[in-house]
Structures are given as C-alpha cells and as structure tokens.
Design a protein around this motif. Structure first.
Motif, PDB file in Angstrom:
ATOM      1  N   ASP A 180       9.432   7.314  -8.508  1.00  0.00           N
ATOM      2  CA  ASP A 180       9.218   7.964  -7.219  1.00  0.00           C
ATOM      3  C   ASP A 180       9.409   9.472  -7.295  1.00  0.00           C
ATOM      4  O   ASP A 180      10.106   9.992  -8.179  1.00  0.00           O
ATOM      5  CB  ASP A 180      10.154   7.367  -6.166  1.00  0.00           C
ATOM      6  N   ARG A 181       8.770  10.149  -6.339  1.00  0.00           N
ATOM      7  CA  ARG A 181       8.850  11.613  -6.238  1.00  0.00           C
ATOM      8  C   ARG A 181       9.347  11.952  -4.831  1.00  0.00           C
ATOM      9  O   ARG A 181       8.649  11.698  -3.847  1.00  0.00           O
ATOM     10  CB  ARG A 181       7.474  12.235  -6.489  1.00  0.00           C
ATOM     11  N   HIS A 228       1.720  14.521  -5.181  1.00  0.00           N
ATOM     12  CA  HIS A 228       1.686  13.073  -4.959  1.00  0.00           C
ATOM     13  C   HIS A 228       3.080  12.530  -4.616  1.00  0.00           C
ATOM     14  O   HIS A 228       3.549  11.559  -5.210  1.00  0.00           O
ATOM     15  CB  HIS A 228       1.106  12.353  -6.173  1.00  0.00           C
ATOM     16  N   THR A 230       6.070  10.588  -2.997  1.00  0.00           N
ATOM     17  CA  THR A 230       6.142   9.207  -2.509  1.00  0.00           C
ATOM     18  C   THR A 230       7.196   9.014  -1.425  1.00  0.00           C
ATOM     19  O   THR A 230       7.160   8.020  -0.702  1.00  0.00           O
ATOM     20  CB  THR A 230       6.445   8.235  -3.665  1.00  0.00           C
ATOM     21  N   ASP A 252      -2.295   9.720   0.510  1.00  0.00           N
ATOM     22  CA  ASP A 252      -2.321   8.317   0.101  1.00  0.00           C
ATOM     23  C   ASP A 252      -1.128   7.922  -0.769  1.00  0.00           C
ATOM     24  O   ASP A 252      -0.776   6.748  -0.832  1.00  0.00           O
ATOM     25  CB  ASP A 252      -3.621   8.026  -0.656  1.00  0.00           C
ATOM     26  N   SER A 253      -0.513   8.897  -1.462  1.00  0.00           N
ATOM     27  CA  SER A 253       0.592   8.574  -2.368  1.00  0.00           C
ATOM     28  C   SER A 253       1.904   8.315  -1.644  1.00  0.00           C
ATOM     29  O   SER A 253       2.803   7.671  -2.187  1.00  0.00           O
ATOM     30  CB  SER A 253       0.792   9.721  -3.369  1.00  0.00           C
ATOM     31  N   LYS A 255       4.770   6.779   0.279  1.00  0.00           N
ATOM     32  CA  LYS A 255       5.171   5.403   0.580  1.00  0.00           C
ATOM     33  C   LYS A 255       6.258   5.336   1.640  1.00  0.00           C
ATOM     34  O   LYS A 255       6.406   4.328   2.326  1.00  0.00           O
ATOM     35  CB  LYS A 255       5.660   4.710  -0.693  1.00  0.00           C
ATOM     36  N   ASN A 278      -0.590   4.492   3.586  1.00  0.00           N
ATOM     37  CA  ASN A 278       0.148   3.591   2.690  1.00  0.00           C
ATOM     38  C   ASN A 278       1.660   3.728   2.829  1.00  0.00           C
ATOM     39  O   ASN A 278       2.410   3.215   2.000  1.00  0.00           O
ATOM     40  CB  ASN A 278      -0.259   3.873   1.243  1.00  0.00           C
ATOM     41  N   SER A 279       2.089   4.408   3.888  1.00  0.00           N
ATOM     42  CA  SER A 279       3.517   4.700   4.041  1.00  0.00           C
ATOM     43  C   SER A 279       4.137   3.946   5.206  1.00  0.00           C
ATOM     44  O   SER A 279       3.522   3.781   6.259  1.00  0.00           O
ATOM     45  CB  SER A 279       3.715   6.204   4.255  1.00  0.00           C
TER      46      SER A 279
END
Length: 500
Positions: A180-181, A228, A230, A252-253, A255, A278-279
């Motif tokens: 994860d970022r 990106h 997350t 989109d990245s 979460k 997507n989150s």
C-alpha cells in the motif's frame, strides 16, 4: 515484543522497500534506519542515556523529523511536536509545560531567551551503527489542544494507548499490506498525522507526504494521481476545495478514502465517491484525548445504504477496547435516539492532562461498573445513537447557541442550507451584536443569490429562531494548518459585514 520492537522488526524485514517519499525523493527502510541511528546517537550524547524524558521535535517535512521521532521512542523517551511557524510564545508555553530541555531541529527555530534549551541538529546525520531499542517508556507523546482559557492543555498519550489504537485499526483493515501507498496529509503536530505514518511503517508500506509550501488540495490531487496512492485521509473542508474538479478527476488506485476532523456531509462525499470507484469511504472520529481515532463508519455509498442524520454521515461504532456513553447535563446515561454528550472510555483514553490533578476537574465522568470505578472522557460533542448502535455527530455542546431562550445546533442550520441551495457548504456561528443581543451569522461558500431569498427558503425547513440574522457569501472558507475551517479568520475578514 513491545510496540517499538515491532516497528524495528518491520524496518529490518523491509530494508530494501521504500519507506518514505518526501520532497520528490524516495528513502528506503535501510536509509531510514541510518537516519534514526544517527539521531539516536546524538540524543544519547546529549541526554546522557536518560530515559522517560520529554524531547521536543520541530516538525518539518523531512526525513530527519521522522528519524528524530523514532530515535526518541527507541531510546525510551517521549516526544513533543512543535510547529516551526507557530508563535514563539505558543511554543514556549508547550516547552515549559512539558518540561523539555532537549529539542531536535534540522532547521532554525526561534524561542524566547528566557528558556534554556539544548538543540540537537540532525540534518543529514546518518549512521551505519545498529539501532538500540530500549525498554519502552510509559508515555509515547504529548500533544496540545486549545484550552477554554486560551492556554494550551497538554495531552499525554501512553504507549499502551497508542498500541490499543494500532491494534484496533489493523483489526478493521486486515487487507492493508506492504504494497500500500499512504498519503500523509496532516500537520505533524496533529494527532491525525499518526495514522498516515505509523500504520504504513508497521506494515512495510510507503509514506508519501505533502510539500508544506504547496496548495494543499491541489497537491493531494496530484499525489493521488501520479503516485497511485491506495490510502489517504483529510478533512471534508479540503475535499470541498476539490469539488469543482470532481468531473475531471478519477483515482482508480485509491482503496481507502478516510475523512475526519469535521462533520462529513453526505452530499459532498457521495459526489467524491464517483471519483474513487474502487475505494471504500470512511468517516472517523476521535478527540486527541482518546488517541487519534476511536470510532469509525465505513459507508457503503455505492449500495445507497448510508447512515445519515441532518445530512451528516454517521461517525460509526467504537474501536475494539473503546466504550461509549451518551449522557445528559446531570451525567445520566441516555438511551437510543436521545441527544447528549459523548463520553469515551477504554484502553485509548489518556489518564489526564499534564500538570493537573484528577484530569482537570470536569474532563472525566466516573461511574461504577462491575465493581470498579470506570473513567470516561467527556468529549464535549453532542451525539445521538440509533437502535443499531451507530453514533451521529450533532455538533459541539459549547457551539450550541441560545437565542431568545432556544437551544440551537449550528449543524441543523447548515444541513438546511445544503438542502435549499443544492449542496452549498456553510458554517453557522453565534455572535453578540453591539447592542448586546445574541444573533446568528451564516457564511455560505460561493453563494451568488440574495440573502433575503435564502432566508425565505430556509423558513421551509427551520423554525424562526434558527433563521440567521446575517448571511455572508465567501469565496472559499479559510483553513487552518490541519485543514479545518478557521473561525477566527472568518470573523476577522468579514467583521465589517458581521457588525454593520
């Protein structure tokens, strides 16, 4: 294995992975260890090996700042964050209350001459020597909140409190990993910042920071897209700044999209959810005294099953080990659907403010539970709980307005404004006129209509006592360093309109 040993084990395990991205540069966990080791050697040299002492850190957006924090923890001491741009007298007050004699500062830091300090400059200091992880101290850090008297109150958080928060958080998010970022968006003197670097560093993930001299909301959008990201967290006020760009952005990245620090409007976040398909979207809550975050609500916006009251998303349910009560003015426990003060107990609650006796008087509620005297922190927040156990933030008890004998909640007015204007953000405050009467002033962001017309529309939703006396349009709400609406700046900038 104690908490700091767990972090050290993560640094060893993930040596080759990137730990931080700061100022356009990546730092691996191995490099971070070298910075911590260098700072730790400086600390040991200057404190003579003492443990349990407070050590200040002037917090910059730098690898040296994070290294200093962990060097303090690994050396069995506790740290006190200081903001380099805060008034010297404010920092001096914190230093005196905390009993600080040592301060890490990688850059120039001004403090009044009457305070005797020893400065430790750890700029670009690295060492290949092994780190030493001492027996953990009882205390992890001291943060300061604004007191009702104007004097900041020191909040000591123990290692036990911090460990309870981390365990509760990770239990809710077992999917988080070293891949994860995390985007850390908060000022490092704020407790909200801890989530953005403690959780990822324990997992071996990467922490991305926001440049302090940038336009915050634009930097957030840029970082989310370019790197990106997350996981991120910021205030609803910052999100409102991004609102004009919602139609042209998509991440989109991402979460995990978390919000905290202020009431979260459903209309605002439902629009944001389209940008992050997507989150999950979570609303978090937690006074500094209860260690970062103590309740959370994970909104299922796509399924249209969201808990909302007066247009504000629920603050959810307590973390593991956290207990909550809702009480009236007399301390009596209230039932479901009754509004009262939220009182918080359990493993994450501080023992009491520093330099005070018994937690500063009215800060705690004590009640007998199962044969022992349980302690609850009195949050000062007005809440309600529904039959399913979900909590709803209804405003601050001390923000409640009393106009002509009526008790008024600003959040109710702000909800009505959002309804009649199609989603405009607003803030309602009480003020005393020159004649001495109490009135309501309403600030509405980017409102181009006539105040009289807005008043008439509000009468469809609000009783006469809740109709503002003054309605003022603002271009954008001024924010403080933590991304919250700055009330004092609003009153200063628009004083001529408020008191005309």
């Amino acid at each position: 294995m104690n908490l700091w040993e767990k972090f050290y084990a993560s640094f060893i395990k993930n040596e080759s992975k990137p730990a931080f991205y700061i100022g356009g540069k990546f730092y691996t966990y191995h490099e971070f260890k070298q910075y911590i080791s260098g700072s730790q050697q400086l600390l040991q040299k200057n404190c003579g090996g003492l443990t349990g002492i407070p050590v200040g850190v002037v917090c910059h957006d730098s690898i040296e700042t994070f290294a200093a924090i962990f060097a303090i923890w690994f050396s069995g001491c506790h740290f006190v964050p200081l903001h380099p741009l805060h008034p010297a007298l404010v920092n001096a007050n914190k230093i005196k209350q905390s009993g600080i004699e040592l301060i890490f500062s990688s850059e120039c830091f001004f403090c009044p001459d009457d305070i005797q300090l020893k400065y430790i400059c750890n700029k670009e200091v690295m060492s290949e020597d092994s780190l030493m992880v001492q027996k953990e101290a009882e205390r992890a850090y001291i943060l300061f909140t604004s007191g009702s008297t104007g004097k900041p109150k020191g909040v000591p958080i123990s290692v036990g409190n911090l460990n309870a928060f981390i365990e509760g958080f990770l239990e809710l998010y077992p999917d988080l990993s070293h891949e994860d970022r995390f985007l850390q968006t908060y000022d490092l003197t704020s407790d909200a910042a801890f989530t953005g670097y403690l959780i990822p560093l324990l997992l071996g993930a990467t922490v991305f920071t926001i440049p302090p001299d940038s336009i915050k909301y634009l930097s957030i959008a840029k970082m989310l897209g370019e790197h990106h990201i997350t996981w991120t967290q910021f205030t609803p006020s910052v999100l409102n700044y991004l609102r004009p760009y919602f139609k042209s952005i998509r991440f989109d990245s991402l979460k995990h999209s978390h919000f905290g620090g202020e009431a979260l409007p459903f209309d605002l976040v439902s629009e944001w959810a389209k940008c992050v398909p997507n989150s999950e979207v979570s609303n978090i809550y937690g006074p500094t005294e209860t260690t970062i975050t103590c309740t959370i609500y994970r909104a299922e916006i796509a399924q249209h099953e969201v808990k909302v009251y007066n247009g504000i998303i629920s603050i959810g349910k307590p973390f593991k080990g956290v207990k909550t009560l809702i009480t009236d003015d007399m301390g009596r426990v209230l039932g479901d659907n009754e509004k009262g003060e939220l009182c918080i107990g359990g493993d994450q609650v501080m023992d009491g403010y520093i330099n005070t006796v018994n937690g500063d008087g009215n800060s705690f509620l004590f009640r007998e539970e199962n044969g022992y005297n349980a302690k609850y922190y009195r949050s000062g927040d007005l809440v309600m709980r529904d039959e399913q156990g979900y909590l709803f933030f209804c405003g601050r008890i001390d923000d409640q307005l009393k106009i002509s004998g009526y008790r008024i909640e600003p959040a109710e007015i702000e909800w009505a404004v959002s309804k009649v204007t199609g989603g405009h953000i607003s803030k309602a405050f009480g003020y005393r006129t020159i004649a001495g009467t109490e009135n309501i002033v309403l600030f509405v962001e980017k409102y181009e209509g006539q105040p009289l017309m807005l008043k008439e529309k509000l009468r469809e939703f609000l009783s006469p006592a809740l109709i503002p006396s003054k309605i003022i349009s603002v271009g954008k709400f001024p924010l403080n360093s933590n991304g919250k609406v700055d009330k004092s700046r609003l009153f200063e900038e628009y004083s001529s309109q408020i008191y005309e």
